[in-house]
Design a protein around this motif. Structure first.
Motif, PDB file in Angstrom:
ATOM      1  N   ALA A  15       0.833  -1.209   0.000  1.00 31.88           N
ATOM      2  CA  ALA A  15       0.000   0.000   0.000  1.00 31.88           C
ATOM      3  C   ALA A  15       0.864   1.255   0.000  1.00 31.88           C
ATOM      4  O   ALA A  15       0.573   2.225  -0.695  1.00 31.88           O
ATOM      5  CB  ALA A  15      -0.927  -0.011   1.211  1.00 31.88           C
ATOM      6  N   LEU A  16       1.950   1.213   0.790  1.00 34.98           N
ATOM      7  CA  LEU A  16       2.844   2.379   0.831  1.00 34.98           C
ATOM      8  C   LEU A  16       3.444   2.651  -0.555  1.00 34.98           C
ATOM      9  O   LEU A  16       3.534   3.794  -0.999  1.00 34.98           O
ATOM     10  CB  LEU A  16       3.974   2.158   1.845  1.00 34.98           C
ATOM     11  N   GLY A  17       3.844   1.567  -1.216  1.00 38.21           N
ATOM     12  CA  GLY A  17       4.394   1.696  -2.565  1.00 38.21           C
ATOM     13  C   GLY A  17       3.374   2.282  -3.523  1.00 38.21           C
ATOM     14  O   GLY A  17       3.691   3.152  -4.341  1.00 38.21           O
ATOM     15  N   GLN A  18       2.118   1.803  -3.410  1.00 37.40           N
ATOM     16  CA  GLN A  18       1.068   2.305  -4.306  1.00 37.40           C
ATOM     17  C   GLN A  18       0.800   3.788  -4.065  1.00 37.40           C
ATOM     18  O   GLN A  18       0.632   4.566  -5.000  1.00 37.40           O
ATOM     19  CB  GLN A  18      -0.219   1.498  -4.086  1.00 37.40           C
ATOM     20  N   THR A  19       0.761   4.160  -2.784  1.00 36.58           N
ATOM     21  CA  THR A  19       0.536   5.570  -2.450  1.00 36.58           C
ATOM     22  C   THR A  19       1.662   6.439  -3.020  1.00 36.58           C
ATOM     23  O   THR A  19       1.418   7.488  -3.612  1.00 36.58           O
ATOM     24  CB  THR A  19       0.451   5.753  -0.922  1.00 36.58           C
ATOM     25  N   ALA A  20       2.901   5.954  -2.832  1.00 30.94           N
ATOM     26  CA  ALA A  20       4.046   6.717  -3.336  1.00 30.94           C
ATOM     27  C   ALA A  20       3.955   6.885  -4.844  1.00 30.94           C
ATOM     28  O   ALA A  20       4.200   7.976  -5.378  1.00 30.94           O
ATOM     29  CB  ALA A  20       5.350   6.020  -2.949  1.00 30.94           C
ATOM     30  N   LEU A  21       3.566   5.820  -5.545  1.00 34.09           N
ATOM     31  CA  LEU A  21       3.454   5.875  -7.008  1.00 34.09           C
ATOM     32  C   LEU A  21       2.415   6.899  -7.438  1.00 34.09           C
ATOM     33  O   LEU A  21       2.678   7.759  -8.284  1.00 34.09           O
ATOM     34  CB  LEU A  21       3.095   4.495  -7.559  1.00 34.09           C
ATOM     35  N   MET A  22       1.218   6.821  -6.819  1.00 34.57           N
ATOM     36  CA  MET A  22       0.137   7.754  -7.178  1.00 34.57           C
ATOM     37  C   MET A  22       0.556   9.199  -6.907  1.00 34.57           C
ATOM     38  O   MET A  22       0.301  10.105  -7.703  1.00 34.57           O
ATOM     39  CB  MET A  22      -1.132   7.420  -6.384  1.00 34.57           C
ATOM     40  N   LEU A  23       1.227   9.376  -5.758  1.00 33.15           N
ATOM     41  CA  LEU A  23       1.633  10.715  -5.357  1.00 33.15           C
ATOM     42  C   LEU A  23       2.686  11.285  -6.316  1.00 33.15           C
ATOM     43  O   LEU A  23       2.585  12.426  -6.759  1.00 33.15           O
ATOM     44  CB  LEU A  23       2.193  10.654  -3.925  1.00 33.15           C
ATOM     45  N   LEU A  24       3.673  10.449  -6.654  1.00 31.18           N
ATOM     46  CA  LEU A  24       4.764  10.941  -7.510  1.00 31.18           C
ATOM     47  C   LEU A  24       4.268  11.288  -8.912  1.00 31.18           C
ATOM     48  O   LEU A  24       4.622  12.330  -9.460  1.00 31.18           O
ATOM     49  CB  LEU A  24       5.890   9.895  -7.582  1.00 31.18           C
ATOM     50  N   VAL A  25       3.429  10.392  -9.469  1.00 32.45           N
ATOM     51  CA  VAL A  25       2.922  10.654 -10.819  1.00 32.45           C
ATOM     52  C   VAL A  25       2.109  11.946 -10.836  1.00 32.45           C
ATOM     53  O   VAL A  25       2.300  12.810 -11.701  1.00 32.45           O
ATOM     54  CB  VAL A  25       2.071   9.466 -11.332  1.00 32.45           C
ATOM     55  N   SER A  26       1.199  12.086  -9.866  1.00 28.55           N
ATOM     56  CA  SER A  26       0.324  13.260  -9.906  1.00 28.55           C
ATOM     57  C   SER A  26       1.080  14.545  -9.550  1.00 28.55           C
ATOM     58  O   SER A  26       0.790  15.611 -10.089  1.00 28.55           O
ATOM     59  CB  SER A  26      -0.895  13.065  -8.995  1.00 28.55           C
ATOM     60  N   LEU A  27       2.084  14.445  -8.687  1.00 27.22           N
ATOM     61  CA  LEU A  27       2.899  15.629  -8.394  1.00 27.22           C
ATOM     62  C   LEU A  27       3.706  16.050  -9.614  1.00 27.22           C
ATOM     63  O   LEU A  27       3.810  17.242  -9.928  1.00 27.22           O
ATOM     64  CB  LEU A  27       3.845  15.371  -7.215  1.00 27.22           C
ATOM     65  N   ALA A  28       4.257  15.050 -10.311  1.00 25.74           N
ATOM     66  CA  ALA A  28       5.023  15.359 -11.526  1.00 25.74           C
ATOM     67  C   ALA A  28       4.117  16.032 -12.547  1.00 25.74           C
ATOM     68  O   ALA A  28       4.497  17.040 -13.156  1.00 25.74           O
ATOM     69  CB  ALA A  28       5.627  14.076 -12.105  1.00 25.74           C
ATOM     70  N   ALA A  29       2.902  15.498 -12.703  1.00 30.36           N
ATOM     71  CA  ALA A  29       1.962  16.094 -13.663  1.00 30.36           C
ATOM     72  C   ALA A  29       1.609  17.521 -13.263  1.00 30.36           C
ATOM     73  O   ALA A  29       1.535  18.417 -14.109  1.00 30.36           O
ATOM     74  CB  ALA A  29       0.699  15.243 -13.752  1.00 30.36           C
ATOM     75  N   SER A  30       1.412  17.728 -11.967  1.00 34.20           N
ATOM     76  CA  SER A  30       1.002  19.064 -11.539  1.00 34.20           C
ATOM     77  C   SER A  30       2.114  20.077 -11.779  1.00 34.20           C
ATOM     78  O   SER A  30       1.850  21.199 -12.196  1.00 34.20           O
ATOM     79  CB  SER A  30       0.541  19.068 -10.077  1.00 34.20           C
ATOM     80  N   VAL A  31       3.379  19.685 -11.553  1.00 33.52           N
ATOM     81  CA  VAL A  31       4.478  20.626 -11.782  1.00 33.52           C
ATOM     82  C   VAL A  31       4.673  20.871 -13.278  1.00 33.52           C
ATOM     83  O   VAL A  31       4.777  22.008 -13.728  1.00 33.52           O
ATOM     84  CB  VAL A  31       5.786  20.105 -11.145  1.00 33.52           C
TER      85      VAL A  31
END
Lengths: 220, 245
Positions: A15-31
């Motif tokens: 779950a931690l890995g999945q959260t990190a993945l979702m967070l990183l992808v969406s943060l990258a997209a937002s920047v």
């Protein structure tokens, strides 16, 4: 308590890995997408360097419309787009699509607000020195607003973390989803408490880091 | 050096446009220190900002150093602006840049690179007596020091003209005198033409060769301050300004 903890440990790591993945992808997209969008919406506003009323109205309207959607509805509405992009509408990568879609206009708005804080006179001084619009954006606006931008990104990251829990609804997984599945659906209160405690720690860590970096960058 | 021919500026405001600067002609010679004085709202800042086209004129021609500025395209205007320095009431320094980096800024945007940039910036800070404050950020400097950094920044690209928009209005009397000394020094040593806007007669008297008195967007009088005898203002506005001292 310890038994159930050991029992869910593999799930927890996943779950931690999945959260990190979702967070990183969406943060990258937002920047990468939200940042330029925020700069553009500011520059096209009345009285700004690239004043274009109709373009401003379109961009500003787009940001408002996307931000009006309740996130759950956005997830469902974007299923066709997600399938087309990822090939599936289930899993953390699929959940990252609506997350990114929500994050881009959100971050654009935060960027626009930060840049508006830069005093008009400073921009004017740069104009008087013969600076071009790209030079003003990269060497004046983004530099002068940098600590606000970091704080904006911090707020974004925390909001996205709570969005990832909702993304669990479409099989996105992640730590928030774990809390809902074990703690809420299976009445395992201790698992719920542990996952919530982990979320609290992550949020504190994000906010602490963001504040520290912003303070370091701020020479005003 | 500077010549405004029939220049006017009006802003759209309601049914009738507001005339900030009525059609006027103004000439400033090379190496001259020219003052623009008047009460608040007289249009003096607008007039100054017309010279480097921060405000677009609605009529007339603007000539600086033999070049007509109001006809230039964006790129040519940026080039021309590098020869016209400007300082402001609120200093307008980059707060996240040190004093030295602030002075480097106009050189970098002009495309200069490498050692020469910092060397020239140091030279300019020395000129305004702030060589020891190069690494300080604006927040660590006093008002007078900030304005001196702004002057160093404005001079970095070796402009022929320095425009000063109420440069001493945010400063105390003592600091004002110091700053005026810096400006006079620059004018005499470098031969830079200075146009200074102020509402203070003391500032104009201490610094200027000639002064234009403005009221309601018009230059009502031009006075020569180089004469031995005190000037004899004829207009009401000028008389009120001169009597207020």
């Amino acid at each position: 308590m310890s038994d159930s903890l050991i029992e869910i440990l593999p799930d927890l790591w996943l779950a931690l890995g999945q959260t990190a993945l979702m967070l990183l992808v969406s943060l990258a997209a937002s920047v990468l997408l939200g940042g330029p969008l925020g700069v553009l919406v500011l520059l096209t506003d009345r009285g700004q360097l690239l004043q274009r009323p109709w373009l401003f109205a379109v961009l500003n309207g787009f940001i408002n419309v996307v931000r009006s959607f309740p996130f759950v509805i956005l997830i469902v509405a974007l299923v066709p787009l997600t399938r087309w992009l990822i090939g599936s509408s289930i899993g953390p990568l699929a959940a990252a699509v609506p997350l990114s879609f929500a994050a881009v206009p959100y971050f654009a708005r935060l960027v626009e607000q930060s840049l508006r804080e830069v005093p008009r006179g400073v921009v004017e001084a740069a104009e008087a020195m013969g600076a071009s619009v790209p030079q003003i954006v990269f060497k004046v606006l983004l530099v002068e607003a940098r600590s606000g931008l970091v704080l904006g990104l911090t707020v974004m990251a925390v909001s996205l973390l709570s969005y990832t829990a909702v993304a669990g609804v479409v099989g996105g997984g992640g730590i928030g989803d774990l809390a809902i599945r074990y703690g809420y659906y299976r009445f395992q209160t201790n698992v719920m408490l542990i996952t919530v405690a982990i979320l609290v720690v992550i949020v504190q860590a994000i906010q602490f880091t963001g504040n520290r970096i912003a303070a370091r960058l701020d020479k005003r | 050096m500077i010549s405004l021919e029939g220049v006017a500026k009006s802003f759209a405001a309601g049914p009738r446009p507001f005339e900030a600067v009525a059609p006027l002609c103004l000439r400033v010679g090379s190496g001259e220190v020219f003052g623009i004085i008047g009460f608040s709202g007289a249009g003096k800042s607008t007039l100054l900002r017309l010279i480097n086209l921060l405000e677009r004129p609605t009529a007339g021609e603007i000539w600086v150093g033999g070049q007509r500025l109001d006809l230039l395209d964006a790129a040519a205007l940026r080039q021309a602006r590098r020869r016209i320095g400007m300082i402001f009431q609120q200093f307008n320094l980059l707060h996240n840049h040190s004093a030295l980096e602030n002075v480097c800024f106009p050189l970098r945007i002009a495309g200069l690179k490498g050692e020469a940039v910092a060397a020239r910036a140091r030279q300019c800070l020395e000129l305004v007596g702030l060589a020891d404050k190069a690494a300080h950020y604006p927040a660590q400097l006093s008002g007078g020091q900030k304005q001196r950094v702004a002057i160093a920044r404005a001079l970095a690209t070796e402009p022929q003209v320095l425009l000063c928009d109420e440069p001493t209005s945010a400063l105390d009397p003592h600091t004002t005198r110091e700053l005026l000394a810096v400006l006079r020094d620059i004018n005499q040593r470098l031969g830079v033409t200075i146009v200074i806007v102020s509402h203070s007669l003391a500032v104009v008297r201490a610094l200027c060769d000639r002064v234009a008195v403005m009221e309601n967007g018009r230059v009502v009088e031009e006075l020569d301050l180089r004469q031995a005898e005190p000037p004899q203002p004829r207009s009401d506005a000028a008389r009120r300004l001169f009597e207020a001292v």
